[in-house]
Scaffold this motif. Sequence first.
Motif, PDB file in Angstrom:
ATOM      1  N   LEU A   8       0.874  -1.170   0.000  1.00  0.00           N
ATOM      2  CA  LEU A   8       0.000   0.000   0.000  1.00  0.00           C
ATOM      3  C   LEU A   8       0.915   1.225   0.000  1.00  0.00           C
ATOM      4  O   LEU A   8       1.868   1.291   0.780  1.00  0.00           O
ATOM      5  N   ILE A   9       0.623   2.161  -0.892  1.00  0.00           N
ATOM      6  CA  ILE A   9       1.418   3.392  -0.984  1.00  0.00           C
ATOM      7  C   ILE A   9       0.592   4.543  -0.407  1.00  0.00           C
ATOM      8  O   ILE A   9      -0.532   4.779  -0.854  1.00  0.00           O
ATOM      9  N   THR A  14       1.546  12.740  -6.583  1.00  0.00           N
ATOM     10  CA  THR A  14       1.155  11.823  -7.656  1.00  0.00           C
ATOM     11  C   THR A  14       2.397  11.235  -8.310  1.00  0.00           C
ATOM     12  O   THR A  14       2.462  10.033  -8.581  1.00  0.00           O
ATOM     13  N   TYR A  15       3.394  12.091  -8.541  1.00  0.00           N
ATOM     14  CA  TYR A  15       4.640  11.641  -9.163  1.00  0.00           C
ATOM     15  C   TYR A  15       5.324  10.576  -8.302  1.00  0.00           C
ATOM     16  O   TYR A  15       5.746   9.540  -8.799  1.00  0.00           O
ATOM     17  N   MET A  16       5.434  10.833  -7.003  1.00  0.00           N
ATOM     18  CA  MET A  16       6.093   9.886  -6.108  1.00  0.00           C
ATOM     19  C   MET A  16       5.305   8.576  -6.002  1.00  0.00           C
ATOM     20  O   MET A  16       5.887   7.502  -5.962  1.00  0.00           O
ATOM     21  N   ARG A  17       3.969   8.667  -5.979  1.00  0.00           N
ATOM     22  CA  ARG A  17       3.145   7.447  -5.940  1.00  0.00           C
ATOM     23  C   ARG A  17       3.442   6.590  -7.165  1.00  0.00           C
ATOM     24  O   ARG A  17       3.621   5.383  -7.055  1.00  0.00           O
ATOM     25  N   ALA A  18       3.515   7.230  -8.327  1.00  0.00           N
ATOM     26  CA  ALA A  18       3.778   6.502  -9.573  1.00  0.00           C
ATOM     27  C   ALA A  18       5.187   5.909  -9.554  1.00  0.00           C
ATOM     28  O   ALA A  18       5.398   4.760  -9.961  1.00  0.00           O
ATOM     29  N   ILE A  20       7.140   5.140  -6.893  1.00  0.00           N
ATOM     30  CA  ILE A  20       7.219   4.047  -5.912  1.00  0.00           C
ATOM     31  C   ILE A  20       6.495   2.822  -6.472  1.00  0.00           C
ATOM     32  O   ILE A  20       6.995   1.704  -6.412  1.00  0.00           O
ATOM     33  N   GLY A  21       5.327   3.054  -7.048  1.00  0.00           N
ATOM     34  CA  GLY A  21       4.535   1.966  -7.633  1.00  0.00           C
ATOM     35  C   GLY A  21       5.288   1.220  -8.716  1.00  0.00           C
ATOM     36  O   GLY A  21       5.268  -0.012  -8.765  1.00  0.00           O
ATOM     37  N   ALA A  22       5.989   1.953  -9.566  1.00  0.00           N
ATOM     38  CA  ALA A  22       6.752   1.338 -10.658  1.00  0.00           C
ATOM     39  C   ALA A  22       7.855   0.439 -10.101  1.00  0.00           C
ATOM     40  O   ALA A  22       8.069  -0.675 -10.591  1.00  0.00           O
ATOM     41  N   VAL A  23       8.536   0.904  -9.058  1.00  0.00           N
ATOM     42  CA  VAL A  23       9.607   0.109  -8.441  1.00  0.00           C
ATOM     43  C   VAL A  23       9.025  -1.169  -7.828  1.00  0.00           C
ATOM     44  O   VAL A  23       9.552  -2.264  -8.020  1.00  0.00           O
ATOM     45  N   LEU A  24       7.910  -1.029  -7.097  1.00  0.00           N
ATOM     46  CA  LEU A  24       7.295  -2.188  -6.446  1.00  0.00           C
ATOM     47  C   LEU A  24       6.810  -3.213  -7.481  1.00  0.00           C
ATOM     48  O   LEU A  24       7.002  -4.411  -7.319  1.00  0.00           O
ATOM     49  N   GLU A  25       6.194  -2.715  -8.558  1.00  0.00           N
ATOM     50  CA  GLU A  25       5.696  -3.629  -9.591  1.00  0.00           C
ATOM     51  C   GLU A  25       6.848  -4.376 -10.257  1.00  0.00           C
ATOM     52  O   GLU A  25       6.749  -5.550 -10.571  1.00  0.00           O
ATOM     53  N   GLU A  26       7.960  -3.669 -10.446  1.00  0.00           N
ATOM     54  CA  GLU A  26       9.159  -4.274 -11.025  1.00  0.00           C
ATOM     55  C   GLU A  26       9.656  -5.418 -10.127  1.00  0.00           C
ATOM     56  O   GLU A  26      10.271  -6.370 -10.594  1.00  0.00           O
ATOM     57  N   MET A  27       9.366  -5.310  -8.831  1.00  0.00           N
ATOM     58  CA  MET A  27       9.782  -6.337  -7.867  1.00  0.00           C
ATOM     59  C   MET A  27       8.695  -7.396  -7.663  1.00  0.00           C
ATOM     60  O   MET A  27       8.746  -8.179  -6.728  1.00  0.00           O
TER      61      MET A  27
END
Length: 123
Positions: A8-9, A14-18, A20-27
Amino acid sequence: MTMSKTALIIEDSTYMRARIGAVLEEMDIEIVGSESSGEIGLDLALTLKPDLVTLDNMLPDMTGMDVLEVFSEHALPSKVIMISSLGQQSMIQKGMDLGVASYILKPFETEQLKAAVSQALGR
C-alpha cells in the motif's frame, strides 16, 4: 508458486506514488492501494493488512508519524518504509521507535528503495 507480496502506498505526490509503484511492480509486488490521504490510507492498511506500506511523512490531513502511531496501537503486521523529505535525526529516530523497517529520504535512488523493500520483506 509463491504468493505475491502486497503493498500500500500512502503518499500525497502523484509523481512519487507513480515512481514508488513502478519500483514495487518491477519487484513483483502487488499494489493493493495508492492513496494521497493519511486517513484513507490508514483505513485501507487496517482493512487489507498489506505486507508492506510505504508512507510519506507529510500528508495533507495528518503526518506519517500519526499514521504510524495508529498502526502501532492496532499492532498492524505490515512492514513500513517511511519515504520523506524530512531527514532530521529526531524524526528518523521516532520512526524507528515506532517500528519503521526503513527510512528513506527523498529524492531517493531506485536501488535504495529496492534494497529497503527486499530487506523489509526478507527477500
